[in-house]
Design a protein around this motif. Sequence first.
Motif, PDB file in Angstrom:
ATOM      1  N   ASN A  64      -0.894  27.401  46.218  1.00 23.46           N
ATOM      2  CA  ASN A  64       0.145  28.422  46.268  1.00 23.46           C
ATOM      3  C   ASN A  64      -0.023  29.363  45.074  1.00 23.46           C
ATOM      4  O   ASN A  64      -0.051  28.920  43.920  1.00 23.46           O
ATOM      5  CB  ASN A  64       1.517  27.747  46.236  1.00 23.46           C
ATOM      6  N   PHE A  65      -0.150  30.662  45.332  1.00 22.24           N
ATOM      7  CA  PHE A  65      -0.315  31.650  44.260  1.00 22.24           C
ATOM      8  C   PHE A  65       0.772  31.518  43.194  1.00 22.24           C
ATOM      9  O   PHE A  65       0.501  31.626  42.004  1.00 22.24           O
ATOM     10  CB  PHE A  65      -0.256  33.078  44.831  1.00 22.24           C
ATOM     11  N   ALA A  66       2.005  31.293  43.630  1.00 27.66           N
ATOM     12  CA  ALA A  66       3.131  31.229  42.694  1.00 27.66           C
ATOM     13  C   ALA A  66       2.983  30.068  41.717  1.00 27.66           C
ATOM     14  O   ALA A  66       3.383  30.182  40.552  1.00 27.66           O
ATOM     15  CB  ALA A  66       4.443  31.107  43.464  1.00 27.66           C
ATOM     16  N   VAL A  67       2.416  28.976  42.156  1.00 28.05           N
ATOM     17  CA  VAL A  67       2.226  27.817  41.283  1.00 28.05           C
ATOM     18  C   VAL A  67       1.240  28.154  40.168  1.00 28.05           C
ATOM     19  O   VAL A  67       1.466  27.815  39.005  1.00 28.05           O
ATOM     20  CB  VAL A  67       1.744  26.595  42.092  1.00 28.05           C
ATOM     21  N   ILE A  68       0.162  28.841  40.511  1.00 29.55           N
ATOM     22  CA  ILE A  68      -0.846  29.197  39.512  1.00 29.55           C
ATOM     23  C   ILE A  68      -0.236  30.116  38.452  1.00 29.55           C
ATOM     24  O   ILE A  68      -0.411  29.904  37.248  1.00 29.55           O
ATOM     25  CB  ILE A  68      -2.070  29.860  40.178  1.00 29.55           C
ATOM     26  N   LYS A  69       0.496  31.120  38.892  1.00 29.08           N
ATOM     27  CA  LYS A  69       1.134  32.023  37.928  1.00 29.08           C
ATOM     28  C   LYS A  69       2.115  31.263  37.044  1.00 29.08           C
ATOM     29  O   LYS A  69       2.136  31.452  35.820  1.00 29.08           O
ATOM     30  CB  LYS A  69       1.847  33.167  38.649  1.00 29.08           C
ATOM     31  N   LYS A  70       2.909  30.397  37.642  1.00 28.41           N
ATOM     32  CA  LYS A  70       3.908  29.646  36.887  1.00 28.41           C
ATOM     33  C   LYS A  70       3.259  28.763  35.815  1.00 28.41           C
ATOM     34  O   LYS A  70       3.760  28.665  34.696  1.00 28.41           O
ATOM     35  CB  LYS A  70       4.751  28.805  37.843  1.00 28.41           C
ATOM     36  N   LEU A  71       2.142  28.129  36.139  1.00 28.18           N
ATOM     37  CA  LEU A  71       1.459  27.255  35.185  1.00 28.18           C
ATOM     38  C   LEU A  71       1.096  27.984  33.892  1.00 28.18           C
ATOM     39  O   LEU A  71       1.182  27.413  32.808  1.00 28.18           O
ATOM     40  CB  LEU A  71       0.164  26.706  35.790  1.00 28.18           C
TER      41      LEU A  71
END
Length: 145
Positions: A64-71
Motif C-alpha cells: 500500500n502506497f500510504a504505508v510506505i509514506k507513513k513509515l
Amino acid sequence: MIHQIYPSVQHPYRYELNKDFHFAAAHYVPSDDAGKCQYVHGHTYFANITIAGDELDHSGFLVNFAVIKKLIHDRFDHTLLNNDTANFNDKEPERFPTTEVVARTIAEIVQSHLDRQPNKPKCLQVFLRETPTSYVVYRPKDGVM
C-alpha cells in the motif's frame, strides 16, 4: 511533487512499485571535513522508493502506497535527524546523517516492514534528493542492507 525520471533497477520481478514523497528535516554532519554542513541546517528531501515482488497481498497491492509514506514521512518530517539515535549517531561515519546514510536508512526501515509481509516484496532502490542539484541512489546488494 518533483517530476523526475529515476534510474531504473533491472530485476526479475513481475511487479514494480515506485512511491514519491517529500519531507522536511534538519541535520548536521559531525565531521570537520563537512564544511558548512557540520552546522545544523535543513532540507526538503524528495524521495523515491522502488519496491518489487511477484505476489500481491490480500488487498491486491504489492504494498500500500500510504504505508510506505507513513513509515518514512511520519518518522522524519520536521525533525532533527541527528536526534534519531536508533538510526544515526555522531561517532560512527557509517551512521552520520549524510544523504547516503539517510537513503540507506530509509531502505532498511522499508525492508524491515516488507520482511513481515506474507508476499515478501523487496526494496530495490531509494533515490533521495537533498537539494535541486544533489541526490543519492542507494541499492542494497543482493538483498543485503
